[in-house]
Design a protein around this motif. Structure first.
Motif, PDB file in Angstrom:
ATOM      1  N   ALA A  78       0.811  -0.937   0.174  1.00 34.83           N
ATOM      2  CA  ALA A  78       0.253   0.161  -0.119  1.00 34.83           C
ATOM      3  C   ALA A  78       0.901   1.313  -0.318  1.00 34.83           C
ATOM      4  O   ALA A  78       0.407   2.217  -0.558  1.00 34.83           O
ATOM      5  CB  ALA A  78      -1.039  -0.144   1.390  1.00 34.83           C
ATOM      6  N   ALA A  79       2.000   1.044   0.506  1.00 35.94           N
ATOM      7  CA  ALA A  79       3.062   2.526   0.509  1.00 35.94           C
ATOM      8  C   ALA A  79       2.921   2.981  -0.458  1.00 35.94           C
ATOM      9  O   ALA A  79       3.185   3.844  -0.796  1.00 35.94           O
ATOM     10  CB  ALA A  79       3.917   2.789   2.220  1.00 35.94           C
ATOM     11  N   ASP A  80       3.521   1.910  -1.165  1.00 38.12           N
ATOM     12  CA  ASP A  80       4.197   2.163  -2.393  1.00 38.12           C
ATOM     13  C   ASP A  80       3.178   2.291  -3.666  1.00 38.12           C
ATOM     14  O   ASP A  80       3.567   2.735  -4.469  1.00 38.12           O
ATOM     15  CB  ASP A  80       5.104   1.154  -3.304  1.00 38.12           C
ATOM     16  CG  ASP A  80       7.030   1.017  -2.124  1.00 38.12           C
ATOM     17  OD1 ASP A  80       6.777   2.240  -1.793  1.00 38.12           O
ATOM     18  OD2 ASP A  80       7.775   0.112  -1.856  1.00 38.12           O
ATOM     19  N   GLY A  81       2.259   1.745  -3.573  1.00 37.93           N
ATOM     20  CA  GLY A  81       1.591   2.053  -4.669  1.00 37.93           C
ATOM     21  C   GLY A  81       0.907   0.797  -5.014  1.00 37.93           C
ATOM     22  O   GLY A  81       1.860   0.230  -5.277  1.00 37.93           O
ATOM     23  N   TYR A  82      -0.974   0.838  -6.153  1.00 39.12           N
ATOM     24  CA  TYR A  82      -0.381  -0.209  -6.398  1.00 39.12           C
ATOM     25  C   TYR A  82      -1.785  -0.117  -7.060  1.00 39.12           C
ATOM     26  O   TYR A  82      -2.258   1.225  -7.515  1.00 39.12           O
ATOM     27  CB  TYR A  82      -1.028  -0.977  -5.898  1.00 39.12           C
ATOM     28  CG  TYR A  82      -2.324  -1.145  -4.652  1.00 39.12           C
ATOM     29  CD1 TYR A  82      -3.429  -1.089  -5.024  1.00 39.12           C
ATOM     30  CD2 TYR A  82      -2.289  -0.330  -3.309  1.00 39.12           C
ATOM     31  CE1 TYR A  82      -4.870  -0.485  -4.063  1.00 39.12           C
ATOM     32  CE2 TYR A  82      -3.079  -0.229  -2.585  1.00 39.12           C
ATOM     33  CZ  TYR A  82      -4.382  -0.373  -2.573  1.00 39.12           C
ATOM     34  OH  TYR A  82      -4.888   0.182  -1.976  1.00 39.12           O
ATOM     35  N   ARG A  83      -2.262  -0.973  -8.608  1.00 42.22           N
ATOM     36  CA  ARG A  83      -2.804  -0.770  -9.564  1.00 42.22           C
ATOM     37  C   ARG A  83      -4.147  -2.116  -9.817  1.00 42.22           C
ATOM     38  O   ARG A  83      -3.686  -3.110  -9.287  1.00 42.22           O
ATOM     39  CB  ARG A  83      -2.230  -0.960 -11.183  1.00 42.22           C
ATOM     40  CG  ARG A  83      -3.533  -0.930 -12.302  1.00 42.22           C
ATOM     41  CD  ARG A  83      -3.027  -0.569 -13.045  1.00 42.22           C
ATOM     42  NE  ARG A  83      -1.966   0.156 -13.411  1.00 42.22           N
ATOM     43  CZ  ARG A  83      -1.090   0.506 -14.095  1.00 42.22           C
ATOM     44  NH1 ARG A  83      -1.470   0.092 -15.091  1.00 42.22           N
ATOM     45  NH2 ARG A  83      -0.879   2.141 -14.780  1.00 42.22           N
ATOM     46  N   VAL A  84      -5.102  -1.321  -9.258  1.00 40.16           N
ATOM     47  CA  VAL A  84      -6.789  -1.835  -9.435  1.00 40.16           C
ATOM     48  C   VAL A  84      -7.238  -1.586 -10.470  1.00 40.16           C
ATOM     49  O   VAL A  84      -7.436  -1.333 -10.951  1.00 40.16           O
ATOM     50  CB  VAL A  84      -7.399  -1.498  -8.691  1.00 40.16           C
ATOM     51  CG1 VAL A  84      -8.728  -2.168  -8.259  1.00 40.16           C
ATOM     52  CG2 VAL A  84      -7.035  -1.517  -6.834  1.00 40.16           C
ATOM     53  N   VAL A  85      -7.198  -3.131 -11.715  1.00 37.67           N
ATOM     54  CA  VAL A  85      -7.880  -3.409 -12.220  1.00 37.67           C
ATOM     55  C   VAL A  85      -9.246  -4.485 -12.919  1.00 37.67           C
ATOM     56  O   VAL A  85      -9.015  -5.700 -12.038  1.00 37.67           O
ATOM     57  CB  VAL A  85      -6.812  -3.975 -13.871  1.00 37.67           C
ATOM     58  CG1 VAL A  85      -7.678  -4.318 -15.144  1.00 37.67           C
ATOM     59  CG2 VAL A  85      -6.076  -3.049 -13.857  1.00 37.67           C
ATOM     60  N   ILE A  86     -10.303  -4.014 -13.571  1.00 40.45           N
ATOM     61  CA  ILE A  86     -10.713  -4.525 -13.992  1.00 40.45           C
ATOM     62  C   ILE A  86     -11.131  -5.001 -15.166  1.00 40.45           C
ATOM     63  O   ILE A  86     -11.251  -3.489 -16.004  1.00 40.45           O
ATOM     64  CB  ILE A  86     -12.113  -4.091 -13.529  1.00 40.45           C
ATOM     65  CG1 ILE A  86     -12.795  -4.372 -11.310  1.00 40.45           C
ATOM     66  CG2 ILE A  86     -13.405  -5.580 -13.305  1.00 40.45           C
ATOM     67  CD1 ILE A  86     -13.936  -4.083 -11.677  1.00 40.45           C
ATOM     68  N   ASN A  87     -11.086  -6.015 -15.862  1.00 40.92           N
ATOM     69  CA  ASN A  87     -11.237  -6.208 -17.557  1.00 40.92           C
ATOM     70  C   ASN A  87     -13.085  -6.489 -17.844  1.00 40.92           C
ATOM     71  O   ASN A  87     -13.120  -7.284 -16.736  1.00 40.92           O
ATOM     72  CB  ASN A  87     -10.387  -7.389 -17.957  1.00 40.92           C
ATOM     73  CG  ASN A  87      -8.659  -7.130 -17.541  1.00 40.92           C
ATOM     74  OD1 ASN A  87      -8.495  -6.232 -17.906  1.00 40.92           O
ATOM     75  ND2 ASN A  87      -7.903  -7.573 -17.284  1.00 40.92           N
ATOM     76  N   CYS A  88     -12.919  -5.547 -18.618  1.00 33.84           N
ATOM     77  CA  CYS A  88     -14.736  -6.621 -18.606  1.00 33.84           C
ATOM     78  C   CYS A  88     -14.895  -6.460 -20.218  1.00 33.84           C
ATOM     79  O   CYS A  88     -14.450  -5.904 -21.027  1.00 33.84           O
ATOM     80  CB  CYS A  88     -15.162  -5.783 -18.039  1.00 33.84           C
ATOM     81  SG  CYS A  88     -17.376  -5.484 -18.480  1.00 33.84           S
ATOM     82  N   GLY A  89     -15.286  -7.888 -20.366  1.00 32.00           N
ATOM     83  CA  GLY A  89     -15.667  -8.475 -21.578  1.00 32.00           C
ATOM     84  C   GLY A  89     -14.776  -7.996 -23.239  1.00 32.00           C
ATOM     85  O   GLY A  89     -13.881  -7.936 -22.426  1.00 32.00           O
ATOM     86  N   ALA A  90     -14.769  -8.622 -23.681  1.00 24.49           N
ATOM     87  CA  ALA A  90     -13.711  -9.077 -25.005  1.00 24.49           C
ATOM     88  C   ALA A  90     -13.186  -7.827 -25.580  1.00 24.49           C
ATOM     89  O   ALA A  90     -11.519  -8.378 -24.893  1.00 24.49           O
ATOM     90  CB  ALA A  90     -14.720  -8.818 -26.226  1.00 24.49           C
ATOM     91  N   ASN A  91     -12.840  -6.565 -25.208  1.00 21.06           N
ATOM     92  CA  ASN A  91     -12.800  -5.788 -25.567  1.00 21.06           C
ATOM     93  C   ASN A  91     -11.268  -5.071 -24.438  1.00 21.06           C
ATOM     94  O   ASN A  91     -10.787  -4.262 -24.285  1.00 21.06           O
ATOM     95  CB  ASN A  91     -13.581  -4.068 -25.521  1.00 21.06           C
ATOM     96  CG  ASN A  91     -13.413  -3.913 -27.676  1.00 21.06           C
ATOM     97  OD1 ASN A  91     -13.445  -4.891 -28.046  1.00 21.06           O
ATOM     98  ND2 ASN A  91     -13.928  -3.486 -27.631  1.00 21.06           N
ATOM     99  N   GLY A  92     -12.289  -5.384 -23.141  1.00 22.36           N
ATOM    100  CA  GLY A  92     -11.315  -5.183 -21.818  1.00 22.36           C
ATOM    101  C   GLY A  92     -10.370  -6.434 -21.797  1.00 22.36           C
ATOM    102  O   GLY A  92      -9.879  -6.058 -20.500  1.00 22.36           O
ATOM    103  N   GLY A  93     -10.652  -7.018 -22.669  1.00 24.25           N
ATOM    104  CA  GLY A  93      -9.775  -8.191 -22.343  1.00 24.25           C
ATOM    105  C   GLY A  93      -9.641  -8.923 -21.619  1.00 24.25           C
ATOM    106  O   GLY A  93      -8.892  -9.485 -20.476  1.00 24.25           O
ATOM    107  N   GLN A  94     -10.944  -9.319 -21.007  1.00 25.39           N
ATOM    108  CA  GLN A  94     -11.971 -10.829 -19.943  1.00 25.39           C
ATOM    109  C   GLN A  94     -11.821 -11.491 -20.909  1.00 25.39           C
ATOM    110  O   GLN A  94     -12.167 -12.209 -21.639  1.00 25.39           O
ATOM    111  CB  GLN A  94     -13.143  -9.970 -19.165  1.00 25.39           C
ATOM    112  CG  GLN A  94     -13.960 -11.007 -18.635  1.00 25.39           C
ATOM    113  CD  GLN A  94     -14.462 -10.086 -17.932  1.00 25.39           C
ATOM    114  OE1 GLN A  94     -15.531  -9.633 -18.392  1.00 25.39           O
ATOM    115  NE2 GLN A  94     -15.313 -11.632 -16.624  1.00 25.39           N
TER     116      GLN A  94
END
Ligand code: AMP
Length: 114
Positions: A78-94
């Protein structure tokens, strides 16, 4: 909703390296990590993607993000930071059709995503 690998993980028919479990969701290490820390948080409820959530799922979605935040703190990213991702559907890369949130950390991320 169609059966997915995540349904099997939820039923413990496939092993996963769990980091969190509660009445609404589980979280585990991604099998093909894209960062030193790569966790997936998934609801127990069989929801195919973010696109098919509705207002009845507001509390669940808030809970999932709260769990992401807690796990990031617990795993020390948490201190250095992070990324949160939700891929959704075909174009989202799910690629797995069971809603999941990626938590990625332990290195600096780049932008834009591919
Ligand atoms: P997405 O492309 O957003 O649908 O992400 C699906 C993620 O599930 C990918 O990062 C995969 O590496 C991950 N994944 C697939 N099968 C498993 C598994 N058995 N255990 C853990 N992670 C998995």
């Amino acid at each position: 909703m169609a059966e997915t690998v995540f349904s099997k993980i939820l039923r413990k028919e496939i092993n996963a390296r769990l980091v969190h479990e509660d009445e609404l969701c589980i979280a585990f290490h991604d099998v093909a990590p894209q960062a030193p820390t790569h966790i997936l948080v998934i609801p127990r409820k069989p929801v195919e993607s973010l696109a098919v959530c509705n207002s009845d799922d507001k509390a669940l979605m808030g809970h999932l993000l709260d769990v992401v935040r807690q796990i990031a703190a617990d795993l020390g990213i948490a201190a250095d930071g992070y990324r949160v991702v939700i891929n959704c559907g075909a174009n989202g890369g799910q690629s797995v059709d069971h809603l999941h949130i990626h938590l990625l950390g332990g290195r600096a991320m780049t932008w834009p995503p591919g």
